[in-house]
Design an enzyme around this catalytic site. Structure first.
Site, PDB file in Angstrom:
ATOM      1  N   MET A 257       1.188  -1.538  -0.470  1.00 52.40           N
ATOM      2  CA  MET A 257      -0.229  -0.165  -0.449  1.00 52.40           C
ATOM      3  C   MET A 257       0.748   1.554   0.313  1.00 52.40           C
ATOM      4  O   MET A 257       1.612   1.364   1.227  1.00 52.40           O
ATOM      5  CB  MET A 257      -0.847   0.127   1.356  1.00 52.40           C
ATOM      6  CG  MET A 257      -1.831   1.753   1.231  1.00 52.40           C
ATOM      7  SD  MET A 257      -2.853   1.357   2.438  1.00 52.40           S
ATOM      8  CE  MET A 257      -3.660   3.005   2.714  1.00 52.40           C
ATOM      9  N   LEU A 258       0.984   1.912  -0.638  1.00 43.65           N
ATOM     10  CA  LEU A 258       1.229   3.367  -1.355  1.00 43.65           C
ATOM     11  C   LEU A 258       0.753   4.439  -1.437  1.00 43.65           C
ATOM     12  O   LEU A 258       0.016   4.284  -2.858  1.00 43.65           O
ATOM     13  CB  LEU A 258       2.511   3.024  -1.660  1.00 43.65           C
ATOM     14  CG  LEU A 258       3.570   4.260  -2.133  1.00 43.65           C
ATOM     15  CD1 LEU A 258       4.340   4.848  -0.540  1.00 43.65           C
ATOM     16  CD2 LEU A 258       4.194   3.917  -3.510  1.00 43.65           C
ATOM     17  N   GLN A 264       0.753  12.725   0.353  1.00 44.34           N
ATOM     18  CA  GLN A 264      -0.230  12.006   2.116  1.00 44.34           C
ATOM     19  C   GLN A 264      -0.022  13.440   3.031  1.00 44.34           C
ATOM     20  O   GLN A 264       0.172  14.204   2.254  1.00 44.34           O
ATOM     21  CB  GLN A 264       1.430  11.996   2.642  1.00 44.34           C
ATOM     22  CG  GLN A 264       1.500  10.352   1.310  1.00 44.34           C
ATOM     23  CD  GLN A 264       3.665   9.858   2.245  1.00 44.34           C
ATOM     24  OE1 GLN A 264       4.173  10.270   2.601  1.00 44.34           O
ATOM     25  NE2 GLN A 264       4.144   8.438   0.946  1.00 44.34           N
ATOM     26  N   GLY A 267      -5.406  11.998   3.833  1.00 47.50           N
ATOM     27  CA  GLY A 267      -6.355  10.772   4.380  1.00 47.50           C
ATOM     28  C   GLY A 267      -6.544  10.235   3.295  1.00 47.50           C
ATOM     29  O   GLY A 267      -8.300   9.496   3.704  1.00 47.50           O
ATOM     30  N   HIS A 268      -5.712   9.761   1.797  1.00 48.99           N
ATOM     31  CA  HIS A 268      -6.364   9.285   0.856  1.00 48.99           C
ATOM     32  C   HIS A 268      -6.021   7.757   1.521  1.00 48.99           C
ATOM     33  O   HIS A 268      -6.399   7.081   1.129  1.00 48.99           O
ATOM     34  CB  HIS A 268      -5.221   9.153  -0.023  1.00 48.99           C
ATOM     35  CG  HIS A 268      -5.008  10.404  -0.406  1.00 48.99           C
ATOM     36  ND1 HIS A 268      -6.455  11.068  -1.261  1.00 48.99           N
ATOM     37  CD2 HIS A 268      -4.957  11.838  -0.518  1.00 48.99           C
ATOM     38  CE1 HIS A 268      -6.110  12.406  -1.897  1.00 48.99           C
ATOM     39  NE2 HIS A 268      -4.765  13.110  -1.608  1.00 48.99           N
ATOM     40  N   GLY A 269      -5.159   7.279   2.306  1.00 50.45           N
ATOM     41  CA  GLY A 269      -4.811   5.591   2.506  1.00 50.45           C
ATOM     42  C   GLY A 269      -5.934   5.866   3.432  1.00 50.45           C
ATOM     43  O   GLY A 269      -6.154   4.276   3.241  1.00 50.45           O
ATOM     44  N   ALA A 270      -6.501   6.219   4.494  1.00 53.01           N
ATOM     45  CA  ALA A 270      -8.099   6.149   5.003  1.00 53.01           C
ATOM     46  C   ALA A 270      -9.155   5.516   4.203  1.00 53.01           C
ATOM     47  O   ALA A 270      -9.918   4.912   3.812  1.00 53.01           O
ATOM     48  CB  ALA A 270      -8.382   6.705   6.262  1.00 53.01           C
ATOM     49  N   GLU A 292      -0.372  -8.668   5.473  1.00 54.82           N
ATOM     50  CA  GLU A 292       1.106  -9.433   5.246  1.00 54.82           C
ATOM     51  C   GLU A 292       2.178  -8.312   5.562  1.00 54.82           C
ATOM     52  O   GLU A 292       2.370  -7.280   5.524  1.00 54.82           O
ATOM     53  CB  GLU A 292       1.303  -9.409   3.376  1.00 54.82           C
ATOM     54  CG  GLU A 292       2.944 -10.665   3.200  1.00 54.82           C
ATOM     55  CD  GLU A 292       3.285 -10.657   2.236  1.00 54.82           C
ATOM     56  OE1 GLU A 292       4.800 -10.674   2.166  1.00 54.82           O
ATOM     57  OE2 GLU A 292       2.258 -10.461   1.424  1.00 54.82           O
TER      58      GLU A 292
END
Length: 435
Positions: A257-258, A264, A267-270, A292
């Site tokens: 995941m990147l 960054q 809130g894009h990761g959430a 993993e």
């Protein structure tokens, strides 16, 4: 006389046994001077590598759009240093959408210009090992490719659209999350370019075999306008591998995941992780979702997303939380959100903390004891196994194991673990409040 000849004379002199003390002193000074000169040709590869996501031609020369790797050890060794150049700059520029690539190596001077017998590191060859063929080496050719960005459209199926308000930019920006499989035309070549970012931002990154049809890909794009045209910029992505679970289920495991550095902290990761969970929740054959070897940052992100999802479930209501973790919570989290029991328990503890008045000694004590019982469970199990083993131990081995079971030390370690968990949980609660 060339520096190479000077070095040869120094080496020859060092092998002569009849040197006086004065000559030895001169030799040492000479070598120190040589080492200092050579040290000037060492470059920090994390600083030398310059990355860009280019939308407009003027971005190429705009230093404010440049970002650098967090890691470069996989290509340039643990010390992350390249030898042989002064002012080294390794340019890896990508068009924002399709990730067409410009690759150039620049430097102000090279070690061979001063030392004709010293070879510089092959910095260009290392990059060529990871970037796919078809890149540009000429800036004009690269800029001409930017004109074709209007033809680039996101791959796959649209799963989710969301908006982010950017205070600095003074506006709302639109983003899309797409689900893709490798059969999508043009995606395999695009992914080969996209995955090169992993080397710079994931410490133990490796490329995956995209020809395995059990891989799922989830991409995030920004939707923006340029001269009245709608364009898309690559924001980040996630890869998920679908493992078989007997007899007829699958267990999707997040592999990579990147979110790219320019995006960054927004809130894009959430958004991505929540969209992925919701996608798999609709698939009855999915058992649960795992990750993993998750990093510390990923665990923090997962805590936030899973709590956000679970807080609306009936079994996690306030009146149920006060009764303790239950089988109903584990079952509902698994059946509705594909969350396993271990993660469901962690979600329960976070939500229980949020509703607990920690200034009330009784409530705080009840909460503390419950979390500590869970934290201590593995140690308690190990102690039972150790007690069984003690019957077979020699006296010195027995003394060693008894020292490991020191009660005071265990209490100290348990309290430390509890405080660390509490701090992690409070960060999640703060983020929920801000959201």
């Amino acid at each position: 006389m060339q520096q190479c000849t000077e070095m040869a004379v120094l080496v020859e002199a060092s092998n002569t046994c009849s040197l006086s003390t004065h000559h030895n002193f001169s030799l040492t000074n000479g070598m120190n001077a040589m080492e200092k000169k050579l040290a000037e040709y060492k470059c920090d590869t994390n600083e030398a590598i310059c990355l860009k996501l280019v939308r407009f031609a003027e971005d190429v020369d705009d230093e404010s759009t440049t970002f650098h790797p967090e890691y470069s050890h996989q290509l340039y060794g643990d010390d992350e240093v390249a030898f042989g150049y002064k002012g080294l700059q390794i340019q890896l520029y990508y068009s924002a959408g399709n990730l067409s690539t410009l690759f150039k190596v620049k430097y102000t001077s090279k070690v061979t210009e001063t030392f004709d017998c010293v070879e510089p590191d092959d910095v260009e060859g290392k990059i060529r090992e990871i970037i796919p063929a078809g890149f540009c080496c000429n800036t004009d050719d690269f800029i001409s490719l930017l004109e074709k960005e209007a033809n680039f459209k996101p791959f796959g199926t649209l799963l989710h659209t969301y908006h982010v308000h950017n205070v600095e930019e003074g506006g709302d920006f639109t983003y899309q999350i797409h689900k893709v499989d490798v059969s999508c035309p043009g995606f395999k070549e695009y992914h080969e370019r996209l995955q090169t970012f992993l080397m710079w931002f994931i410490e133990t990154a490796s490329f995956i075999d995209v020809d395995d049809d059990r891989w799922d890909f989830f991409l995030v794009f920004e939707k923006y306008n340029k001269d009245g045209e709608t364009l898309f910029a690559t924001v980040g992505y996630m890869t998920v591998y679908n493992y078989y679970v007997y007899p007829d289920k699958t267990r999707p495991r997040v592999s990579q995941m990147l979110v790219l550095p320019p995006f960054q902290g927004e809130g894009h990761g959430a958004q991505l992780l929540e969209a992925v969970h919701r996608f798999y929740c609709n698939l009855p054959k999915v058992q649960d979702i795992t990750a993993e070897d998750p990093s510390e940052n990923y665990v923090k992100l997962r805590d936030y997303v899973l709590v956000k999802l679970c807080q609306t479930l009936p079994s996690f209501s306030s009146d149920k939380l006060s009764l303790g973790f239950s089988d109903d919570m584990a079952t509902e989290a698994r059946e509705k959100l594909k969350i396993n029991k271990k993660h469901a328990r962690r979600v329960y503890e976070i939500l229980r903390l949020r509703m607990t008045d920690m200034s009330d000694e009784t409530k705080a004590r009840d909460y503390r004891l419950e979390v500590k019982r869970r934290l201590f469970a593995p140690t308690k199990k190990n102690q039972r196994e150790m007690t069984k083993m003690m019957k077979c131990l020699r006296p010195e081995e027995l003394a060693s194991h008894i020292s490991q079971m020191d009660t005071a030390l265990q209490h100290e370690e348990l309290e430390k673990s509890y405080q660390e968990v509490l701090a992690e949980y409070r960060r999640v609660i703060e983020r929920l409040a801000q959201a």
